[in-house]
Write an enzyme that holds these catalytic residues in place. Structure first.
Site, PDB file in Angstrom:
ATOM      1  N   HIS A 181       3.653   4.069  -8.098  1.00  0.00           N
ATOM      2  CA  HIS A 181       3.268   5.315  -7.437  1.00  0.00           C
ATOM      3  C   HIS A 181       4.199   6.471  -7.776  1.00  0.00           C
ATOM      4  CE1 HIS A 181       0.466   3.175  -4.712  1.00  0.00           C
ATOM      5  NE2 HIS A 181       1.351   2.204  -4.806  1.00  0.00           N
ATOM      6  N   ASP A 223       3.735  -4.357  -6.833  1.00  0.00           N
ATOM      7  CA  ASP A 223       2.982  -3.405  -6.027  1.00  0.00           C
ATOM      8  C   ASP A 223       1.500  -3.631  -6.313  1.00  0.00           C
ATOM      9  OD1 ASP A 223       3.745  -0.522  -4.591  1.00  0.00           O
ATOM     10  OD2 ASP A 223       1.704  -0.604  -5.380  1.00  0.00           O
ATOM     11  N   CYS A 229       2.162   2.222  -0.597  1.00  0.00           N
ATOM     12  CA  CYS A 229       3.103   1.795  -1.640  1.00  0.00           C
ATOM     13  C   CYS A 229       3.907   0.578  -1.186  1.00  0.00           C
ATOM     14  CB  CYS A 229       4.032   2.957  -1.991  1.00  0.00           C
ATOM     15  SG  CYS A 229       5.295   2.520  -3.189  1.00  0.00           S
ATOM     16  N   SER A 282      -1.247  -4.258   5.097  1.00  0.00           N
ATOM     17  CA  SER A 282      -0.666  -2.917   4.990  1.00  0.00           C
ATOM     18  C   SER A 282      -0.642  -2.137   6.294  1.00  0.00           C
ATOM     19  CB  SER A 282      -1.393  -2.120   3.910  1.00  0.00           C
ATOM     20  OG  SER A 282      -1.080  -2.649   2.642  1.00  0.00           O
TER      21      SER A 282
END
Length: 175
Positions: A64, A58, A77, A21
């Site tokens: 989200h 996700d 996200c 991420s």
């Protein structure tokens, strides 16, 4: 030297890992700079991203809800960045990753590994295969073929913190 855990390897400059991420920072910059998104662009995240005959999930079951780039970064996200990656394409993503210093040694040490920034050209040369669009989706969240050293990633974060300048890392005795 024979230990399979490689205790003598300098992991900061020689180990290569998927950035995960943390790569979303580069994706956000690429999306904003390329005009694919603005700070006000919103995406509805329901927890999954259908692509072809595959569904990319996700990390947050249920999603989200509505997110802009700021919320997508804060909440990490995946769906927002899957969508963004699809719209940027792997070669644009690769250009921005390389512009952030990934895929090449920082110049800190001669034994430093380069990491890997995937692109259509890289895959054709390295694997003798074309780049498949679904691979872009995984790459957009720092997975797939992406590899970075911890020092490269620290350098990216340093550039974000200092306003955008990539410095060659150095060890100093005193400042």
């Amino acid at each position: 030297l024979q230990d399979p855990r490689q205790p003598l390897q300098n992991r900061a400059i020689q180990a290569q890992y998927p950035p995960g991420s943390t790569y979303k920072i580069i994706m956000a910059v690429a999306g904003l700079e390329e005009g694919v998104i603005t700070p006000k662009t919103t995406i509805y995240c329901n927890g999954f991203f259908p692509f072809g005959n595959h569904v990319f999930k996700d990390w947050k079951k249920g999603g989200h809800a509505i997110v802009n780039v700021h919320a997508a970064l804060v909440q990490s996200c995946d769906v927002f960045f899957y969508w963004l990656g699809q719209h940027l394409g792997i070669d644009t993503m690769a250009r921005y990753a390389k512009g952030c210093g990934l895929g090449a040694p920082t110049g800190f040490d001669v034994h430093e590994k380069p990491g890997l920034v995937p692109s259509t050209e890289w895959k054709r040369k390295a694997r003798g295969e074309p780049w498949y669009p679904g691979e872009t989706i995984s790459a957009a969240i720092g997975q797939g073929y992406n590899l970075v050293t911890p020092l490269q990633l620290a350098n990216v974060i340093s550039a974000v913190a200092n306003g955008g300048t990539l410095y060659q890392p150095r060890v100093v005795k005193r400042v």
